[in-house]
Design a protein around this motif. Structure first.
Motif, PDB file in Angstrom:
ATOM      1  N   ALA A  57       1.644   7.719   3.372  1.00 24.48           N
ATOM      2  CA  ALA A  57       0.582   7.839   2.369  1.00 24.48           C
ATOM      3  C   ALA A  57      -0.372   8.965   2.752  1.00 24.48           C
ATOM      4  N   ASP A  58      -0.840   9.703   1.739  1.00 21.82           N
ATOM      5  CA  ASP A  58      -1.772  10.808   1.987  1.00 21.82           C
ATOM      6  C   ASP A  58      -3.119  10.292   2.463  1.00 21.82           C
ATOM      7  N   LYS A  59      -3.802  11.127   3.201  1.00 21.03           N
ATOM      8  CA  LYS A  59      -5.146  10.906   3.736  1.00 21.03           C
ATOM      9  C   LYS A  59      -5.166   9.877   4.846  1.00 21.03           C
ATOM     10  N   VAL A  91      -2.166  -1.613  -3.869  1.00 16.45           N
ATOM     11  CA  VAL A  91      -3.333  -0.755  -3.692  1.00 16.45           C
ATOM     12  C   VAL A  91      -2.855   0.660  -3.381  1.00 16.45           C
ATOM     13  N   ALA A  92      -3.713   1.638  -3.722  1.00 17.58           N
ATOM     14  CA  ALA A  92      -3.327   3.037  -3.559  1.00 17.58           C
ATOM     15  C   ALA A  92      -4.182   3.792  -2.550  1.00 17.58           C
ATOM     16  N   THR A  93      -5.170   3.124  -1.947  1.00 16.39           N
ATOM     17  CA  THR A  93      -6.015   3.800  -0.962  1.00 16.39           C
ATOM     18  C   THR A  93      -6.144   2.944   0.301  1.00 16.39           C
ATOM     19  N   ALA A  94      -6.400   3.617   1.407  1.00 16.50           N
ATOM     20  CA  ALA A  94      -6.580   2.908   2.669  1.00 16.50           C
ATOM     21  C   ALA A  94      -7.813   2.013   2.607  1.00 16.50           C
ATOM     22  N   ALA A  95      -8.860   2.476   1.960  1.00 20.10           N
ATOM     23  CA  ALA A  95     -10.076   1.660   1.838  1.00 20.10           C
ATOM     24  C   ALA A  95      -9.782   0.348   1.113  1.00 20.10           C
ATOM     25  N   ALA A  96      -8.943   0.402   0.093  1.00 22.50           N
ATOM     26  CA  ALA A  96      -8.589  -0.814  -0.647  1.00 22.50           C
ATOM     27  C   ALA A  96      -7.760  -1.760   0.218  1.00 22.50           C
ATOM     28  N   TYR A 133       0.827  -1.211   0.000  1.00 19.94           N
ATOM     29  CA  TYR A 133       0.000   0.000   0.000  1.00 19.94           C
ATOM     30  C   TYR A 133       0.856   1.253   0.000  1.00 19.94           C
ATOM     31  N   SER A 134       0.639   2.078  -1.001  1.00 19.60           N
ATOM     32  CA  SER A 134       1.142   3.445  -1.032  1.00 19.60           C
ATOM     33  C   SER A 134       0.323   4.198  -2.069  1.00 19.60           C
ATOM     34  N   ASP A 135       0.028   5.448  -1.782  1.00 26.46           N
ATOM     35  CA  ASP A 135      -0.671   6.264  -2.773  1.00 26.46           C
ATOM     36  C   ASP A 135       0.288   6.754  -3.855  1.00 26.46           C
TER      37      ASP A 135
END
Length: 129
Positions: A64-66, A40-45, A10-12
């Motif tokens: 990662a942002d957000k 994946v690029a989002t925390a939700a993913a 995970y990283s945006d």
């Protein structure tokens, strides 16, 4: 054919994901099966994937942002039954204390040294659970 270890990355930032995959290489060693990467690029993913599929390791970008990887790590460690080991990428070595709060199993600070990333992935994947 043997399926290799499954790693969620995970990283945006796609360059961070590329850097990690290139540092680790296609497998942990000679004669070992290829790693199976899910990016994946989002925390939700991350949360959805961790809840719905089995992984042997989660590599989370703490910057990662957000939603940074440390907060996501703590969430998953508290929500996912038998959560796999988590490696967190931090902004600097001094952030190791915060990564311990997140319940991370391993930490690699920036700048990302390819040898340190590869070593941390190999050690985290092979440590007993």
């Amino acid at each position: 054919m043997t399926t290799g270890p499954r790693v969620l990355l995970y990283s945006d930032d796609s360059t961070v994901r590329d850097h990690v995959r290139l540092a680790v290489g296609p497998r942990l060693g000679v004669g070992q099966p290829d790693l199976v990467w899910t990016e994946v690029a989002t925390a939700a993913a991350v949360v959805e994937a961790a809840h719905s599929r089995r992984f042997d390791l989660l590599v989370l970008d703490g910057e990662a942002d957000k939603a940074g990887g440390m907060g996501v790590c703590r969430q998953l460690k508290n929500e996912v039954y038998q959560c796999p080991p988590v490696l967190v990428l931090t902004a600097r070595p001094d952030d190791a204390w915060l990564a311990s709060w997140s319940l991370a199993d391993a930490v690699v600070p920036r700048p990302l040294d390819p040898l340190a990333v590869q070593r941390a992935v190999a050690q985290t994947l092979t440590q007993p659970v």
